[in-house]
Scaffold this motif. Structure first.
Motif, mmCIF file in Angstrom:
data_model
loop_
_atom_site.group_PDB
_atom_site.id
_atom_site.type_symbol
_atom_site.label_atom_id
_atom_site.label_comp_id
_atom_site.label_asym_id
_atom_site.label_seq_id
_atom_site.Cartn_x
_atom_site.Cartn_y
_atom_site.Cartn_z
ATOM 1 N N LEU A 1 -5.160 31.010 -33.247
ATOM 2 C CA LEU A 1 -5.634 31.359 -31.983
ATOM 3 C C LEU A 1 -4.430 31.518 -31.010
ATOM 4 O O LEU A 1 -4.309 32.388 -30.407
ATOM 5 C CB LEU A 1 -6.450 30.126 -31.361
ATOM 6 N N VAL A 2 -3.539 30.535 -31.100
ATOM 7 C CA VAL A 2 -2.332 30.709 -30.407
ATOM 8 C C VAL A 2 -1.422 31.954 -30.721
ATOM 9 O O VAL A 2 -1.085 32.715 -29.601
ATOM 10 C CB VAL A 2 -1.295 29.792 -30.401
ATOM 11 N N ARG A 3 -1.318 32.115 -31.991
ATOM 12 C CA ARG A 3 -0.713 33.464 -32.505
ATOM 13 C C ARG A 3 -1.521 34.720 -31.756
ATOM 14 O O ARG A 3 -0.821 35.748 -31.433
ATOM 15 C CB ARG A 3 -0.569 33.483 -33.961
ATOM 16 N N GLU A 4 -2.759 34.995 -31.806
ATOM 17 C CA GLU A 4 -3.656 36.021 -31.512
ATOM 18 C C GLU A 4 -3.270 36.123 -29.617
ATOM 19 O O GLU A 4 -2.917 37.291 -29.340
ATOM 20 C CB GLU A 4 -4.903 35.889 -31.634
ATOM 21 N N CYS A 5 -3.222 34.833 -29.077
ATOM 22 C CA CYS A 5 -3.152 35.008 -27.732
ATOM 23 C C CYS A 5 -1.687 35.547 -27.278
ATOM 24 O O CYS A 5 -1.612 36.227 -26.269
ATOM 25 C CB CYS A 5 -3.351 33.698 -27.094
ATOM 26 N N THR A 6 -0.719 34.919 -27.661
ATOM 27 C CA THR A 6 0.546 35.604 -27.647
ATOM 28 C C THR A 6 0.995 36.871 -27.876
ATOM 29 O O THR A 6 1.828 37.705 -27.337
ATOM 30 C CB THR A 6 1.551 34.385 -28.303
ATOM 31 N N GLY B 1 -1.128 38.949 -25.494
ATOM 32 C CA GLY B 1 -1.100 38.471 -24.057
ATOM 33 C C GLY B 1 -2.650 38.104 -23.392
ATOM 34 O O GLY B 1 -2.763 38.628 -22.414
ATOM 35 N N THR B 2 -3.377 37.731 -24.333
ATOM 36 C CA THR B 2 -4.664 37.465 -23.781
ATOM 37 C C THR B 2 -4.859 35.809 -23.697
ATOM 38 O O THR B 2 -3.880 35.112 -24.260
ATOM 39 C CB THR B 2 -5.795 38.036 -24.885
ATOM 40 N N GLY B 3 -6.124 35.388 -23.179
ATOM 41 C CA GLY B 3 -6.268 33.841 -22.990
ATOM 42 C C GLY B 3 -7.375 33.465 -24.003
ATOM 43 O O GLY B 3 -7.783 34.294 -24.950
ATOM 44 N N PHE B 4 -7.795 32.330 -24.055
ATOM 45 C CA PHE B 4 -8.569 31.630 -24.876
ATOM 46 C C PHE B 4 -9.395 30.923 -23.935
ATOM 47 O O PHE B 4 -9.332 30.477 -22.910
ATOM 48 C CB PHE B 4 -8.221 30.701 -25.936
ATOM 49 N N GLY B 5 -10.815 30.684 -24.191
ATOM 50 C CA GLY B 5 -11.768 30.037 -23.701
ATOM 51 C C GLY B 5 -11.769 28.472 -23.992
ATOM 52 O O GLY B 5 -11.824 28.185 -25.169
ATOM 53 N N VAL B 6 -11.933 27.464 -22.899
ATOM 54 C CA VAL B 6 -11.835 26.219 -23.036
ATOM 55 C C VAL B 6 -13.226 25.488 -22.523
ATOM 56 O O VAL B 6 -13.670 25.997 -21.362
ATOM 57 C CB VAL B 6 -10.931 25.446 -22.367
ATOM 58 N N CYS B 7 -13.891 24.970 -23.618
ATOM 59 C CA CYS B 7 -15.244 24.351 -23.259
ATOM 60 C C CYS B 7 -15.328 23.288 -23.874
ATOM 61 O O CYS B 7 -14.722 22.599 -24.602
ATOM 62 C CB CYS B 7 -16.334 25.119 -23.966
ATOM 63 N N LEU B 8 -16.281 22.394 -22.756
ATOM 64 C CA LEU B 8 -16.500 21.029 -22.955
ATOM 65 C C LEU B 8 -17.342 20.586 -24.436
ATOM 66 O O LEU B 8 -18.246 21.470 -24.611
ATOM 67 C CB LEU B 8 -17.010 20.079 -21.848
ATOM 68 N N ILE B 9 -16.776 19.665 -25.250
ATOM 69 C CA ILE B 9 -17.642 19.595 -26.215
ATOM 70 C C ILE B 9 -18.812 18.909 -26.140
ATOM 71 O O ILE B 9 -18.706 17.654 -25.516
ATOM 72 C CB ILE B 9 -16.755 18.851 -27.558
ATOM 73 N N LEU B 10 -20.063 19.477 -26.379
ATOM 74 C CA LEU B 10 -21.466 18.524 -26.204
ATOM 75 C C LEU B 10 -21.753 17.872 -27.612
ATOM 76 O O LEU B 10 -22.244 16.827 -27.326
ATOM 77 C CB LEU B 10 -22.336 19.666 -26.028
ATOM 78 N N GLN B 11 -21.478 18.306 -28.413
ATOM 79 C CA GLN B 11 -21.804 17.837 -29.941
ATOM 80 C C GLN B 11 -20.613 18.037 -30.856
ATOM 81 O O GLN B 11 -19.911 19.153 -30.870
ATOM 82 C CB GLN B 11 -23.173 18.090 -30.430
ATOM 83 N N GLY B 12 -20.266 17.017 -31.550
ATOM 84 C CA GLY B 12 -19.147 17.121 -32.740
ATOM 85 C C GLY B 12 -17.818 16.753 -32.077
ATOM 86 O O GLY B 12 -17.904 16.211 -31.002
ATOM 87 N N GLY C 1 -17.354 27.394 -19.371
ATOM 88 C CA GLY C 1 -16.155 27.035 -19.610
ATOM 89 C C GLY C 1 -15.230 27.776 -18.713
ATOM 90 O O GLY C 1 -15.444 28.663 -17.910
ATOM 91 N N THR C 2 -13.691 27.580 -19.026
ATOM 92 C CA THR C 2 -12.677 28.221 -18.285
ATOM 93 C C THR C 2 -11.580 29.053 -19.099
ATOM 94 O O THR C 2 -11.462 28.497 -20.155
ATOM 95 C CB THR C 2 -11.912 27.188 -17.357
ATOM 96 N N MET C 3 -11.263 30.170 -18.761
ATOM 97 C CA MET C 3 -10.368 30.763 -19.330
ATOM 98 C C MET C 3 -9.069 30.001 -19.389
ATOM 99 O O MET C 3 -8.687 29.394 -18.351
ATOM 100 C CB MET C 3 -10.074 32.141 -18.999
ATOM 101 N N ALA C 4 -8.182 29.962 -20.500
ATOM 102 C CA ALA C 4 -6.711 29.468 -20.433
ATOM 103 C C ALA C 4 -5.719 30.335 -20.742
ATOM 104 O O ALA C 4 -5.829 31.193 -21.608
ATOM 105 C CB ALA C 4 -6.648 28.189 -21.292
ATOM 106 N N HIS C 5 -4.586 30.417 -20.129
ATOM 107 C CA HIS C 5 -3.825 31.158 -20.376
ATOM 108 C C HIS C 5 -2.200 30.468 -20.597
ATOM 109 O O HIS C 5 -1.750 29.740 -19.683
ATOM 110 C CB HIS C 5 -3.407 32.183 -19.011
ATOM 111 N N ILE C 6 -1.798 30.604 -22.031
ATOM 112 C CA ILE C 6 -0.582 29.938 -22.309
ATOM 113 C C ILE C 6 0.699 30.509 -21.664
ATOM 114 O O ILE C 6 0.962 31.738 -21.271
ATOM 115 C CB ILE C 6 -0.285 30.395 -23.805
ATOM 116 N N HIS C 7 1.407 29.487 -20.919
ATOM 117 C CA HIS C 7 2.846 30.042 -20.183
ATOM 118 C C HIS C 7 3.901 29.355 -20.705
ATOM 119 O O HIS C 7 5.030 29.598 -20.226
ATOM 120 C CB HIS C 7 2.398 29.692 -18.837
#
Length: 202
Positions: free
Chosen positions: A39-44, A47-58, A71-77
């Motif tokens: 995921l990190v490799r793809e985003c870097t 130049g894209t972000g990834f989505g952060v979501c609260l875990i409901l189960q698991g 959820g909220t988009m996260a952008h690595i800096h």
């Protein structure tokens, strides 16, 4: 009658976490599972972000968790490597989104087709919420030094004020998720004000 158009869906990798990321919020993660290294490799790379979501189960590790729909988009800096050689990333929260559909890859990485929400409108903080501004100043002084240089104008923005309080007050994650899902910044402030007596009794 003209049909109402919906914002286009975009596909993003999803990172379910036992925590809520708010727009402009800060996120630090240690990455060790291969799916999240990918995921990190793809985003870097793109130049894209990834989505952060609260875990409901698991759980965060192992089998794919069931994430919240909002959820909220996260952008690595920034990146770092700790003493054990694990990759660490620092990211900042961007816009919120709603997951329309999601699927798990063979390695367990979740990908979602998401609708990006627009930014909340800029609304001046009404005088009846002035106490919340003072409380946030104290919280930032003791808990969030990275916000100490925030301009005074930020405290007058109902959306910024409510989101910062929602991330710094000792709410449980379900309450934080509820604050994230609200789209009216004044309603968020009203709900936070009504919650405050619970903390003052402690």
């Amino acid at each position: 009658m003209v049909a109402r158009s919906h914002p286009p869906l975009i596909e993003v990798p999803l990172f379910p976490l036992p925590a809520v990321l708010f727009p402009a919020g800060k996120l630090q993660l240690r990455i060790f599972e291969p799916r999240y290294i990918d995921l990190v490799r793809e985003c870097t790379r793109y130049g894209t972000g990834f989505g952060v979501c609260l875990i409901l189960q698991g759980q965060e590790t192992g089998a794919p968790a069931v994430p919240a729909a909002i959820g909220t988009m996260a952008h690595i800096h920034d990146f770092n490597t700790d003493e054990s050689g694990l990759l660490g990333i620092m990211a900042t929260g961007g816009r919120r989104f709603r997951v329309a559909r999601s699927r798990a890859r063979s390695d367990g990485l979740l990908r979602g087709e998401v609708e990006i929400w627009p930014d909340e409108p800029t609304v001046e903080v009404p005088v009846e919420f002035a106490l919340l501004q003072s409380i946030l100043e104290r919280l930032i002084e003791t808990m969030a030094p990275h916000w100490r240089d925030a301009p005074r104008a930020a405290y007058e923005d109902a959306s910024w004020l409510g989101l910062r309080l929602a991330e710094l007050l000792p709410l449980d994650v379900a309450e934080q998720q509820g604050m994230l899902e609200l789209t009216d910044p004044l309603l968020r402030l009203a709900e936070l004000r009504d919650i405050l007596p619970r903390f003052q009794k402690a």
